[in-house]
Write an enzyme that holds these catalytic residues in place. Sequence first.
Site, short mmCIF file in Angstrom:
data_model
loop_
_atom_site.label_atom_id
_atom_site.label_comp_id
_atom_site.label_asym_id
_atom_site.label_seq_id
_atom_site.Cartn_x
_atom_site.Cartn_y
_atom_site.Cartn_z
N GLY A 89 0.81 -1.20 0.00
CA GLY A 89 0.00 0.00 0.00
C GLY A 89 0.85 1.25 0.00
CG LEU A 90 2.24 3.07 2.99
CD1 LEU A 90 3.62 2.93 3.62
CD2 LEU A 90 1.40 4.06 3.77
CB CYS A 91 0.88 3.50 -3.89
SG CYS A 91 -0.10 1.98 -3.83
N GLY A 92 -1.39 6.04 -2.38
CA GLY A 92 -2.57 6.82 -2.70
C GLY A 92 -3.75 5.95 -3.09
#
Length: 291
Positions: A89-92
């Site tokens: 994750g951590l990709c908008g």
Amino acid sequence: MPNLKDLKNRIASVKSTRKITKAMQMVAAAKLRRAQESAEAARPYAERFNAVMAGLAASVGGSDSAPLLLRGTGSDQVHLLVVMTAERGLCGGFNSNIAKLARVRANELLAKGKTVKILTVGKKGRDALKRDFAANMVGHVDLSGIKALGYANAQDIARDVLGRFDAGEFDVATIFYAKFQNVVTQLPTAQQIIPAAFEAEGESDEVALFDYEPSEEAILADLLPRGVATQIFSALLENGASEQGARMSAMDNATRNAGEMIDKLTIEFNRSRQAVITNELIEIISGAEAL
């Protein structure tokens, strides 16, 4: 009044977070350069391959001798949705946008009385869809241990999909991925791969002038499985570039937000400290006057 120690600890915590997000932004920027180059390098081959296949498919038409991958089963009752997302994750909104597009398509098909089967590629797509479509999931491809995606990975996925098609498990297959445009724009895309749907951009007339040996049907029977693998590989490369672009943008926003929060907390800390000093001075002056 906020406790000075709590404010100081919070400022230190946000500063540590900013260092992490800044580092992740730099890593994503380095990976994006390579992923973007790979995606852009694969586009001319995929476009030319599609053009040649479109010409062959047009010459064969809807004849009974056409390969099954081209003409289809004659039904569209069972749909296989291949949802391709990231492992992390951590990709908008990168993962959620692809999952949302697949969810909308699945609901539309179910509303029409169709049967939906879902094959996920990437952990985040499986996690996003399993709550609503756990009963529809038929498989998952884990790419978490792969550092650099290659054509062999696309071939493995293609063999899985083609094996299911040969076994009569579905009639139509569609892949879902994000097409890379730039760092801030990644377009969620749905592309049908079975039955094969090739589009030639102004090249169909040129391709039709060629004579093929052996016949068009024999060439298509050999090339269509490769075409499925090529489309999946192109989608994987587009996804890779889109993921890094989205992560770079998300971490840049997170770094900026952390900086703004540090500024606000610093102002609050200074005001609180000044208030404490002022109160101490008042107490000292008041005590001196009392004496």
